[in-house]
Design an enzyme around this catalytic site. Sequence first.
Site, PDB file in Angstrom:
ATOM      1  N   ALA A 156       0.673  -1.218   0.288  1.00 33.83           N
ATOM      2  CA  ALA A 156      -0.240   0.248  -0.259  1.00 33.83           C
ATOM      3  C   ALA A 156       0.999   1.059  -0.289  1.00 33.83           C
ATOM      4  O   ALA A 156       0.808   2.110  -0.792  1.00 33.83           O
ATOM      5  CB  ALA A 156      -1.147   0.023   1.170  1.00 33.83           C
ATOM      6  N   GLU A 157       1.957   0.929   0.993  1.00 32.01           N
ATOM      7  CA  GLU A 157       3.155   2.330   0.750  1.00 32.01           C
ATOM      8  C   GLU A 157       3.243   2.860  -0.178  1.00 32.01           C
ATOM      9  O   GLU A 157       3.478   3.471  -0.875  1.00 32.01           O
ATOM     10  CB  GLU A 157       3.849   2.502   2.655  1.00 32.01           C
ATOM     11  CG  GLU A 157       3.062   2.457   3.129  1.00 32.01           C
ATOM     12  CD  GLU A 157       2.784   3.536   3.488  1.00 32.01           C
ATOM     13  OE1 GLU A 157       3.087   4.451   2.634  1.00 32.01           O
ATOM     14  OE2 GLU A 157       1.839   3.833   4.918  1.00 32.01           O
ATOM     15  N   SER A 158       4.533   1.526  -0.662  1.00 32.05           N
ATOM     16  CA  SER A 158       5.248   2.150  -2.308  1.00 32.05           C
ATOM     17  C   SER A 158       5.706   0.698  -3.060  1.00 32.05           C
ATOM     18  O   SER A 158       5.824   1.049  -3.911  1.00 32.05           O
ATOM     19  CB  SER A 158       6.636   1.913  -2.031  1.00 32.05           C
ATOM     20  OG  SER A 158       6.542   0.663  -1.320  1.00 32.05           O
TER      21      SER A 158
END
Length: 842
Positions: free
Chosen positions: A26-28
């Site tokens: 989800a982040e990167s």
Amino acid sequence: MAGPLFASLEDQYQLPAGLLDSVWAAESGRGKNMLSPAGAQGHFQFMPPTAEQYGVKDPNDLTQSATGAARMLRDMIDQTGGLDTALAAYNWGIGNLQRQGLQKAPAETRNYIEKVSAGMAQANDPWTALNQQFSQQQPATQPEQHDPWAALGQQFAMPSAAAPGVDVKAAQGAEPVSGAATSAPYRVDMSQEDAVRIQGQAPHTGVLGAIEGLGARVRKAGEGFAQGFGDVPVGVAQASLHDGQRILGEIDGLLGTSLADTGAGNVAARDAEIAQREADYQAATPGSFAAGVGRVGGNLAFSALGGGGRALTAPIMVGTQLGARALPMAPRLGGLLGASTGSGLLGAGYGAVAPVTAGDYDERSTSNMKMGGLLGAATPALGQLAGATGRYIGNNVRAAVAPFTEKGREQIARNIVNEAASRGARRADAGALVSGSTPTLAEISGNPGVANLQRTMRDLNPAPFVEREEANALARMDALNGLRGSADDLAAAVTARDTAAASDYLSTHIGIPVANTEYAALKRTPAFQSAFAEAERMAKNSGGSVETKVANRALANRGGSIGRPQTYVSGVGLQRIKTALDDQITAAKQAGERAKAANVQQVQGKLLALMDREIPGYAEARSAYAHASKGIDAMHYLQGMNLTDAQGNITLAKVQNALSALRKTKQKPGLNPAKAVTGEQENALIAIRDDLLRAARVGSGRSMGSATAQNLATQNMLAQALPGKAGALAGKAPAGSIGTVLGSGAGYLLGGPLGAAAGGAVGGSLGRTASSVINTNNEAIQDAIIRILLNEGGSGLATLQSAAGGSRPLLDMGGVQRLLYPTVDISAGLGLGRTSVPANGR
């Protein structure tokens, strides 16, 4: 590599299986060397202060980044008691979650939770069961005997006093919380609202709640003000360190030294402090409008006080003046371009020294400088646009409200008079030409537009204008009567003259015998003979003669015979001969015959010497008689003028003709009554003529027309809303016509031709109704216009002068606005468009 790493972290931090992998995705997107626009870095997108807090030295190293993320997620779960809330805190910030609750989380955070949840579901992680386990534990039936968070605290090793909304932080050496589990020392920081909720009490409402809310906003504004006041000093210090580091690097390159390495730690430490300063501020004031206002106020205060005030705005002011001079044909445009250039330079300077809280300093500083320059260059134009828009809206609102207030109706009247006056000169000849004659504004100004308006108002309400006209006509008649006198005044003057001149000795029985040798010698000269003939003609017109035979009364009084009569020249006759000689002298001088004039003067001198010597007291009597006769002759002449018409009114044409005849008659040789009219009397007649000329100015121009005169309020409102002549034309249109046009257009779009017909009917009806409401006070507006046109109390002159002298400044840019430009530039450089910065630096 990621699988074994995440498995070991699961065991170490007791996290649900697959959670780290889903957060990573989800982040990167499981990528490397990722950098967000906000400055978050690496696999798990840490801001530098947050990375330092969790021991992540290289966010692009998966092991370091994942370990830091695991530690942070563990902390968030410990503090919030659930996976949903932990993920919300990770994405949104623990401070935001504590203050606003999960229900108020933004869409980005909710989507983030769903994205991580979906990732775990694909990995067959027991997300739902675990989340229900964390969130559905209920307190015992008797709350006073059971801590509602006890089970949750035992599962995650939390103190039992901790609860959602409570900031629990590990603190080495801190005192244990009273009544809490003592398995680990913790410090509990709790807001008042959280404490009230835990105690089972509702937050304050009503006035007390409003006061508490206001106090909270004031505190946030204070925090923002302090932060804003320190922005530039902090940024300048940071820029100085980086500039020094670059200089050391250049020296190292030249000398082969390693000076830059020595100072690198200080620079990095300073950057970390600045980043932490910003992160702490954003965490303490997430999404606070009051804090944002306070920060701008702090920027403004530093600009005005700490930064030197006007000295910093010199580029704007100098640019304004230079731009106006560079474009003399369009000074406002030139001034605006110059101000934009100066403001752009100022904004670039502020952006260059704005604190950099994340990312590469040089890159971010250059970006801030460009952003500050662009925003600074745009600010003057945007300010002018906003100001013009605000004035336009304000003018329309005031125009709509104006007909319903006395002050507003007076303003409408002034607007209409000024609009009329704009079509001509605005002279201000308000002096009284004739005592008691008071001119109207059209007479004062000579403006055809004002004359046009005055005639229109006179048609609507003639009474006040007729009253003024009659008063002025009476004043002119009084001035004329004072100038020429009446028939009774003339008769009284003649009587007084004859009495004062002692007619008993100026009569025919007193004079000089014609046998007098001097008199006989004078009578033989041509000049005397010509003068004698003129005097004899004047005497015969009065029923007498210059020379008269008189009996010797002295012998009769002695008792003797009267004797033979003697011929005498009377004193009156001698005076007329003297006056005729005066005319000869004047005519000779006007003809340029100086020798002749001198010769006649010699004859006149001999006559005067004879009269003064032979007639006792004659010199005094002659002077008094001549003076009295001159006034009487002037009255005779002026009363003979035909200056009035059949109705007894003095007319301009008759006065002009009389003045022309007076001047021509005065220039004629010989005796005539016109020569007795004094310069003062002639000037008084000229004043009457000029007053009539001024009154005639009202006849210039064309009338407004009844439609405009009956829709003054509507005309004023449309003039504010529509540019140029469009407002004036719309104001002259019949009531409801604009509504008909608009209604027809809307109806056609909705229903074609039939819709246009229906829309036109409805629009026209609404337009007429609106116009009727707006124009309900037209009579009062007309009265106000009439007072201005009559210049009552000087109101007309004041209206013209205020419009003529109301030149606008080159740029509407006051001191506060000039200082606000750099303030906005600072704000741009600091990225104040963000509403919050989450705890992990997002």
